[in-house]
Write a protein that holds these residues in place. Structure first.
Motif, PDB file in Angstrom:
ATOM      1  N   VAL A 130       3.050  10.490  -9.408  1.00 44.28           N
ATOM      2  CA  VAL A 130       2.723  11.030 -10.579  1.00 44.28           C
ATOM      3  C   VAL A 130       2.486  12.670 -10.359  1.00 44.28           C
ATOM      4  CG1 VAL A 130       0.704  11.053 -11.748  1.00 44.28           C
ATOM      5  CG2 VAL A 130       1.572   9.200 -11.183  1.00 44.28           C
ATOM      6  N   LEU A 131       2.200  12.979  -9.084  1.00 48.77           N
ATOM      7  CA  LEU A 131       1.745  14.308  -9.086  1.00 48.77           C
ATOM      8  C   LEU A 131       2.990  15.332  -8.937  1.00 48.77           C
ATOM      9  CD1 LEU A 131       0.101  16.927  -7.945  1.00 48.77           C
ATOM     10  CD2 LEU A 131       0.517  16.129  -5.552  1.00 48.77           C
ATOM     11  N   THR A 132       4.015  14.904  -8.297  1.00 50.87           N
ATOM     12  CA  THR A 132       5.452  15.634  -8.271  1.00 50.87           C
ATOM     13  C   THR A 132       6.142  15.579  -9.448  1.00 50.87           C
ATOM     14  OG1 THR A 132       6.439  13.841  -7.132  1.00 50.87           O
ATOM     15  CG2 THR A 132       5.516  15.329  -5.819  1.00 50.87           C
ATOM     16  N   SER A 133       5.861  14.656 -10.386  1.00 47.71           N
ATOM     17  CA  SER A 133       6.538  14.511 -11.560  1.00 47.71           C
ATOM     18  C   SER A 133       5.748  15.339 -12.735  1.00 47.71           C
ATOM     19  CB  SER A 133       6.706  13.277 -12.093  1.00 47.71           C
ATOM     20  OG  SER A 133       7.261  12.298 -11.253  1.00 47.71           O
ATOM     21  N   ASP A 134       4.601  15.868 -12.370  1.00 46.88           N
ATOM     22  CA  ASP A 134       3.968  16.638 -13.487  1.00 46.88           C
ATOM     23  C   ASP A 134       4.478  17.878 -13.640  1.00 46.88           C
ATOM     24  OD1 ASP A 134       1.303  16.827 -14.920  1.00 46.88           O
ATOM     25  OD2 ASP A 134       1.087  18.561 -13.895  1.00 46.88           O
ATOM     26  N   PHE A 135       4.745  18.263 -14.878  1.00 45.22           N
ATOM     27  CA  PHE A 135       5.388  19.530 -15.181  1.00 45.22           C
ATOM     28  C   PHE A 135       4.720  20.608 -14.914  1.00 45.22           C
ATOM     29  CE2 PHE A 135       8.470  22.207 -16.908  1.00 45.22           C
ATOM     30  CZ  PHE A 135       8.002  23.147 -17.864  1.00 45.22           C
ATOM     31  N   GLY A 136       3.331  20.514 -15.091  1.00 42.60           N
ATOM     32  CA  GLY A 136       2.507  21.730 -15.000  1.00 42.60           C
ATOM     33  C   GLY A 136       2.453  22.047 -13.537  1.00 42.60           C
ATOM     34  N   PHE A 137       2.330  21.016 -12.685  1.00 40.87           N
ATOM     35  CA  PHE A 137       2.379  21.152 -11.134  1.00 40.87           C
ATOM     36  C   PHE A 137       3.716  21.842 -10.525  1.00 40.87           C
ATOM     37  CE2 PHE A 137       0.981  20.684  -6.998  1.00 40.87           C
ATOM     38  CZ  PHE A 137       1.809  20.006  -6.318  1.00 40.87           C
ATOM     39  N   LYS A 138       4.638  21.388 -11.148  1.00 35.83           N
ATOM     40  CA  LYS A 138       5.849  22.015 -10.816  1.00 35.83           C
ATOM     41  C   LYS A 138       6.345  23.667 -11.223  1.00 35.83           C
ATOM     42  CE  LYS A 138       9.017  17.963 -11.546  1.00 35.83           C
ATOM     43  NZ  LYS A 138      10.204  17.295 -12.212  1.00 35.83           N
ATOM     44  N   GLN A 139       5.667  23.718 -12.485  1.00 32.14           N
ATOM     45  CA  GLN A 139       5.493  25.140 -12.836  1.00 32.14           C
ATOM     46  C   GLN A 139       4.500  26.070 -11.877  1.00 32.14           C
ATOM     47  OE1 GLN A 139       4.295  25.050 -17.117  1.00 32.14           O
ATOM     48  NE2 GLN A 139       6.686  25.804 -17.750  1.00 32.14           N
ATOM     49  N   ALA A 140       3.497  25.303 -11.630  1.00 29.17           N
ATOM     50  CA  ALA A 140       2.572  26.189 -10.756  1.00 29.17           C
ATOM     51  C   ALA A 140       3.255  26.323  -9.231  1.00 29.17           C
ATOM     52  CB  ALA A 140       1.202  25.218 -10.353  1.00 29.17           C
ATOM     53  N   VAL A 141       3.939  25.332  -8.762  1.00 34.74           N
ATOM     54  CA  VAL A 141       4.880  25.513  -7.557  1.00 34.74           C
ATOM     55  C   VAL A 141       5.892  26.773  -7.527  1.00 34.74           C
ATOM     56  CG1 VAL A 141       6.339  24.417  -5.588  1.00 34.74           C
ATOM     57  CG2 VAL A 141       4.305  23.438  -6.758  1.00 34.74           C
ATOM     58  N   ALA A 198       5.643   0.979 -20.588  1.00 36.42           N
ATOM     59  CA  ALA A 198       5.562   1.600 -19.323  1.00 36.42           C
ATOM     60  C   ALA A 198       4.850   2.991 -19.266  1.00 36.42           C
ATOM     61  CB  ALA A 198       6.635   1.768 -18.539  1.00 36.42           C
ATOM     62  N   ARG A 199       3.918   3.109 -18.395  1.00 34.15           N
ATOM     63  CA  ARG A 199       3.278   4.532 -18.336  1.00 34.15           C
ATOM     64  C   ARG A 199       4.119   5.228 -17.153  1.00 34.15           C
ATOM     65  NH1 ARG A 199      -2.473   6.041 -15.446  1.00 34.15           N
ATOM     66  NH2 ARG A 199      -2.670   8.168 -16.033  1.00 34.15           N
ATOM     67  N   LEU A 200       4.701   6.529 -17.634  1.00 33.90           N
ATOM     68  CA  LEU A 200       5.489   7.257 -16.587  1.00 33.90           C
ATOM     69  C   LEU A 200       4.763   8.305 -15.946  1.00 33.90           C
ATOM     70  CD1 LEU A 200       8.602   8.078 -18.888  1.00 33.90           C
ATOM     71  CD2 LEU A 200       8.213   6.081 -17.264  1.00 33.90           C
ATOM     72  N   THR A 201       3.800   9.143 -16.639  1.00 34.87           N
ATOM     73  CA  THR A 201       2.929  10.102 -15.855  1.00 34.87           C
ATOM     74  C   THR A 201       1.666  10.014 -16.290  1.00 34.87           C
ATOM     75  OG1 THR A 201       3.920  11.922 -17.128  1.00 34.87           O
ATOM     76  CG2 THR A 201       5.051  11.705 -15.020  1.00 34.87           C
ATOM     77  N   GLY A 202       0.864  11.078 -16.112  1.00 35.19           N
ATOM     78  CA  GLY A 202      -0.330  11.237 -16.829  1.00 35.19           C
ATOM     79  C   GLY A 202      -0.667  10.755 -18.038  1.00 35.19           C
ATOM     80  N   GLY A 203      -0.231  11.563 -19.005  1.00 42.26           N
ATOM     81  CA  GLY A 203      -0.293  11.106 -20.487  1.00 42.26           C
ATOM     82  C   GLY A 203       0.926  10.588 -21.100  1.00 42.26           C
ATOM     83  N   GLU A 204       1.734  10.176 -20.145  1.00 43.99           N
ATOM     84  CA  GLU A 204       3.234   9.944 -20.947  1.00 43.99           C
ATOM     85  C   GLU A 204       3.543   8.398 -20.934  1.00 43.99           C
ATOM     86  OE1 GLU A 204       7.905  11.485 -19.843  1.00 43.99           O
ATOM     87  OE2 GLU A 204       6.248  12.792 -19.836  1.00 43.99           O
ATOM     88  N   ARG A 230       0.871  -1.225   0.076  1.00 45.16           N
ATOM     89  CA  ARG A 230      -0.037  -0.119  -0.038  1.00 45.16           C
ATOM     90  C   ARG A 230       0.721   1.393   0.031  1.00 45.16           C
ATOM     91  NH1 ARG A 230      -4.936   2.056   2.237  1.00 45.16           N
ATOM     92  NH2 ARG A 230      -4.719   4.036   3.333  1.00 45.16           N
ATOM     93  N   GLU A 231       1.914   1.244   0.812  1.00 47.08           N
ATOM     94  CA  GLU A 231       2.875   2.395   0.754  1.00 47.08           C
ATOM     95  C   GLU A 231       3.676   2.619  -0.564  1.00 47.08           C
ATOM     96  OE1 GLU A 231       5.729   2.355   4.164  1.00 47.08           O
ATOM     97  OE2 GLU A 231       7.123   2.802   2.468  1.00 47.08           O
ATOM     98  N   GLN A 232       3.996   1.628  -1.318  1.00 48.39           N
ATOM     99  CA  GLN A 232       4.535   1.889  -2.581  1.00 48.39           C
ATOM    100  C   GLN A 232       3.472   2.307  -3.644  1.00 48.39           C
ATOM    101  OE1 GLN A 232       7.644   1.490  -3.652  1.00 48.39           O
ATOM    102  NE2 GLN A 232       6.803   2.489  -5.544  1.00 48.39           N
ATOM    103  N   GLN A 233       2.018   1.806  -3.843  1.00 47.02           N
ATOM    104  CA  GLN A 233       0.996   2.287  -4.279  1.00 47.02           C
ATOM    105  C   GLN A 233       0.871   3.983  -4.023  1.00 47.02           C
ATOM    106  OE1 GLN A 233      -2.360  -0.196  -4.607  1.00 47.02           O
ATOM    107  NE2 GLN A 233      -1.422  -1.790  -3.804  1.00 47.02           N
ATOM    108  N   LEU A 234       0.724   4.131  -2.800  1.00 44.23           N
ATOM    109  CA  LEU A 234       0.769   5.627  -2.258  1.00 44.23           C
ATOM    110  C   LEU A 234       1.755   6.409  -2.805  1.00 44.23           C
ATOM    111  CD1 LEU A 234      -0.473   5.226   1.289  1.00 44.23           C
ATOM    112  CD2 LEU A 234      -1.944   5.380  -0.899  1.00 44.23           C
ATOM    113  N   TYR A 235       3.139   5.974  -2.797  1.00 43.69           N
ATOM    114  CA  TYR A 235       4.096   6.573  -3.543  1.00 43.69           C
ATOM    115  C   TYR A 235       3.919   6.820  -4.988  1.00 43.69           C
ATOM    116  CZ  TYR A 235       8.947   7.229  -5.254  1.00 43.69           C
ATOM    117  OH  TYR A 235       9.986   7.623  -6.010  1.00 43.69           O
ATOM    118  N   ASN A 236       3.703   5.874  -5.542  1.00 51.17           N
ATOM    119  CA  ASN A 236       3.424   5.917  -6.974  1.00 51.17           C
ATOM    120  C   ASN A 236       2.654   7.064  -7.383  1.00 51.17           C
ATOM    121  OD1 ASN A 236       5.185   4.034  -7.465  1.00 51.17           O
ATOM    122  ND2 ASN A 236       3.575   2.234  -7.783  1.00 51.17           N
ATOM    123  N   SER A 237       1.404   7.009  -6.513  1.00 53.41           N
ATOM    124  CA  SER A 237       0.422   8.114  -6.631  1.00 53.41           C
ATOM    125  C   SER A 237       1.054   9.403  -6.476  1.00 53.41           C
ATOM    126  CB  SER A 237      -0.874   7.950  -5.644  1.00 53.41           C
ATOM    127  OG  SER A 237      -1.319   6.649  -6.171  1.00 53.41           O
TER     128      SER A 237
END
Length: 777
Positions: free
Chosen positions: A69-80, A423-429, A59-66
């Motif tokens: 995904v958020l911290t790898s999103d470029f749009g989110f990085k830009q927003a931060v 493999a799926r890396l992030t949202g649409g990638e 469960r911890e690994q699944q949570l880590y993957n979730s």
């Protein structure tokens, strides 16, 4: 002394022997079974502890993957990076809803909560676990259990890297009773969660009733015996505890509880049966005792061996029972077989979920990272191909997230059908590692195949994909470097519309420079005003032979980056979503400089350039009007210029907003006219007063016949619409004379004056106020 008959003696001897033997057997069996029961209980608790820890780790690994995904999103990085609070909160809410997270928060590097989706973590307050924040910064990510508002959460915290850590993101899932019930179904034991503060219990959750839970907690501290448990019923449950997490002065404990009555009930019935049989028949009791000992000990020993092998992770052995075995033993053997199959199935599912993306069923980022690192350590050369759905966010916005998920599944299926690793890396990638290196021609064909339209419930979704190519190990020596550079290549492909692009070090340099420009420009806008400045280029009213307006041009001399061209940082500010900050700074600085000009007795109109975002921003006009009123400045002080392409993107909306500017009394101009996609159909409806001929048609106007024809055509067009014309790029007197003869209203260029600061403009204006600009004509 009376003699005893032989029958009596035999009877006494037989009865005494049988009774002695029976009592001895019973005592021996009580001792043996009690010991075995305790060992079995300990094994059950140990196995349950291992299974529980493995489930929580998965469960911890699944949570880590979730969270990843958020911290790898470029749009989110830009927003931060841009501190766009609205976008940050929106991303946290959307991502939290998608993964059913109970806590979503963004934490600054100094431990302050900058954004949160829960009242348990109020924005602006310090994060209560400061040591965990520092650990996350040092390690790049951490996980633990935390207590907020009397609720226990499993928390994942990762750094947001761009490329260095700029913030931390927190994802939390409440460990509610429903989860404990699910874990109970897995371990077949009751569970209690406790949080202790300096040995004091401050939180407790359990699958047991409250009274039972208190007894279990008390009994856990004492040893037990068969007599106390099975006969005197002093212990309803037998428990084992272990520490699950520790954070600052709090510790989280798990208590596993086994029903003691369940363990010893069969044993008690067995003892009663044996005792009755012994009293009824001496011979039958002896024979039955022998048979029972054999039938009981052998299968129990086998089952103990099986349990031992299961505890070591061996789930492949087959359990067999003989027809003469006791039904309880057969039931227990069947239960062991079922338990073994269930554990094996759950472990297989856990392993699959740990290594695969649950939506697309292809490898996830965590697993492919290990595969890539293994390949690189073995010295293998391979080609990594990144595939990103161009405009994936738009698909979700227009068709809904369900359709977006379907697009991902179909695309993943198409990539998987190609062979190799997917493999799926992030949202649409997605990432594809082909078995054979692909040429550009093959990838172009592949791109067309992947972009085949997808039909979903009668709606056809047209896909557009960007493909990035990285050769390993030449371009990337680790999986992390590969992921980083793949993200850079795909980002460059989308920005430049080169939808098939190979990695090049220059691309990475441009990417890093873009990030530096974003960070430094935001800092310059926030406080370091010396780096930003405005330069003003005068416009000559040809017929009046007078300077009546100037164009405001922003300049940026960064301490770290040096001089940055407006063409570079304006475009990046638009892409990063904070161009309105730049525009607001320009307008406010222009008003300050306008006040200086008025104080110096210089009455000129300052023209300010607006971007496409500014034109569509309904809040811009009220802000301008409010600032002018607050400073007691006339509206004639400012005018605005827009480019053709900005208007063409949405002409109806642009006309509506520009009409509002016009109604407030502002003069409007179309800049760089002739280089865009002008249409007479909407040009006649634009509320503009002026057309600015692009300098590319004016620089060599005195020598180029083609340019002369274009400029004269624009002049005629403008007059037919009742507009003035400004000719940019006037570099010589001959050009100025030609514009005068053609009745051009305004001229702008280095022949008149280059862009200069406001102080220099005041001096220049005073020294040229009586100059006859057309005296050489």
């Amino acid at each position: 002394m009376a003699a005893t008959s032989l029958n009596k003696s035999i009877f006494r001897l037989v009865v005494g022997t049988v009774l002695f033997t029976t009592v001895g057997v019973l005592i021996s069996m009580w001792v043996t079974t009690s010991g075995h029961a305790q060992k079995q209980l300990n094994r059950n608790l140990t196995i349950a502890q291992g299974v529980l820890q493995q489930v929580l780790a998965s469960r911890e690994q699944q949570l880590y993957n979730s969270a990843d995904v958020l911290t790898s999103d470029f749009g989110f990085k830009q927003a931060v990076a841009t501190q766009d609070e609205g976008t940050i909160r929106s991303v946290l809410l959307n991502h939290g809803n998608r993964i059913n997270a109970d806590l979503m928060a963004l934490i600054s590097l100094d431990g302050l909560l900058t954004s949160s989706t829960s009242a348990a973590l109020p924005i602006g307050s310090p994060f209560p676990y400061a040591d965990f924040v520092q650990e996350t910064i040092n390690e790049g990510g951490s996980t633990t259990l935390m207590l907020f508002d009397d609720k226990l959460y499993q928390v994942i915290m990762l750094t947001v890297d761009a490329p260095r850590p700029i913030a931390l993101t927190l994802v939390g899932f409440e460990l509610e009773k429903e989860l404990l019930t699910q874990l109970k179904n897995i371990t077949q034991l009751d569970l209690s969660l406790q949080v202790r503060h300096n040995d004091s219990l401050i939180f407790s959750a359990s699958t047991l009733a409250l009274g039972t839970q208190l007894n279990v907690i008390e009994d856990e501290k004492r040893s037990f015996s068969w007599w106390d448990t099975a006969i005197l019923k002093k212990h309803a449950y037998i428990s084992k505890q272990f520490q699950l997490a520790e954070l600052q002065d709090q510790s989280v404990w798990v208590v596993l509880s086994e029903n003691a009555e369940h363990i010893f009930s069969e044993f008690n019935q067995l003892q009663i049966t044996i005792t009755l049989v012994a009293l009824l028949s001496i011979l039958i009791t002896l024979l039955f005792g022998a048979m029972f000992a054999r039938n009981l000990a052998t299968p129990l020993k086998k089952l103990a061996e099986v349990a031992h092998r299961i505890s070591h992770g061996n789930y492949q052995q087959t359990l067999h029972t003989n027809s003469e075995d006791l039904s309880e033993v057969q039931d227990l053997s069947s239960a062991f077989s079922l338990m073994q199959d269930n554990i094996r199935a759950r472990e297989s599912k856990i392993i699959f979920q740990a290594n695969h993306d649950l939506l697309t069923r292809i490898n996830n980022r965590y697993h492919i990272e290990k595969v890539i690192d293994d390949k690189l350590q073995l010295g293998e050369s391979f080609q990594a191909i990144g595939i990103n759905i161009f405009g994936f966010r738009g698909i979700n916005d227009i068709f809904g997230y369900h359709s977006g998920d379907i697009c991902l599944k179909v695309l993943a299926s198409r990539v998987s059908a190609l062979g190799g690793l997917a493999a799926r890396l992030t949202g649409g990638e997605l990432l594809w590692i082909p078995d054979v290196v692909q040429s550009n021609e093959q990838l172009l064909k592949l791109k067309l195949a992947l972009e085949h339209p997808i039909e979903e419930t009668g709606v056809i979704i047209n896909l557009k994909v960007a493909i990035g190519i990285i050769d390993c190990p030449a371009d990337a020596q680790t999986a992390q470097i590969l992921f980083k550079r793949m993200n850079i290549v795909l980002d460059e492909a989308q920005i430049t519309r080169q939808l098939l692009l190979s990695f090049d070090p220059e691309i990475e340099q441009r990417y890093l420079r873009r990030l530096s420009i974003i960070i430094e420009l935001k800092q310059a806008l926030a406080g370091n005003q010396q780096e930003l400045s405005l330069a003003y280029q005068p416009k000559l009213n040809i017929s009046a032979n007078k300077i009546m307006s100037v164009e405001a041009l922003i300049r940026w001399n960064s301490v770290k980056l040096g001089f940055v061209s407006p063409e570079d940082f304006i475009r990046i500010a638009e892409q990063a979503g904070f161009i309105e900050n730049v525009t607001n700074w320009v307008i406010n600085r222009a008003m300050d400089d306008g006040q200086l000009l008025l104080d110096a007795g210089i009455d000129v109109c300052i023209a300010i350039n607006l971007s496409a975002h500014d034109v569509m921003n309904p809040e811009l006009l009220p802000m301008v009007v409010s600032q002018l009123a607050e400073r007691n400045l006339p509206r004639s002080l400012l005018s605005f210029e827009i480019t053709e392409s900005d208007v063409v993107k949405d002409p109806d909306k642009a006309i509506k907003h520009l009409t509002a500017f016009k109604d407030y009394g502002f003069t409007l101009a179309i800049d760089d006219f002739g280089t865009g996609y002008s249409s007479m159909a909407y040009l006649k409806n634009l509320p503009v007063d002026t057309l600015k001929v692009d300098k590319s048609f004016v620089l060599k106007l005195n020598t180029q016949v083609g340019d002369q024809n274009i400029v004269q055509t624009v002049l005629k067009l403008a007059k037919s619409f009742g507009m003035d014309v400004v000719a940019e790029g006037v570099e010589n007197q001959e050009t100025l004379a030609m514009l005068q003869r053609w009745d051009c209203e305004y001229a702008q260029g280095y022949h008149i004056c280059k862009p200069i600061p406001v102080a220099a403009l005041i001096e220049w204006y005073r020294s040229h106020i009586n100059q006859n600009w057309l005296e050489n004509t």
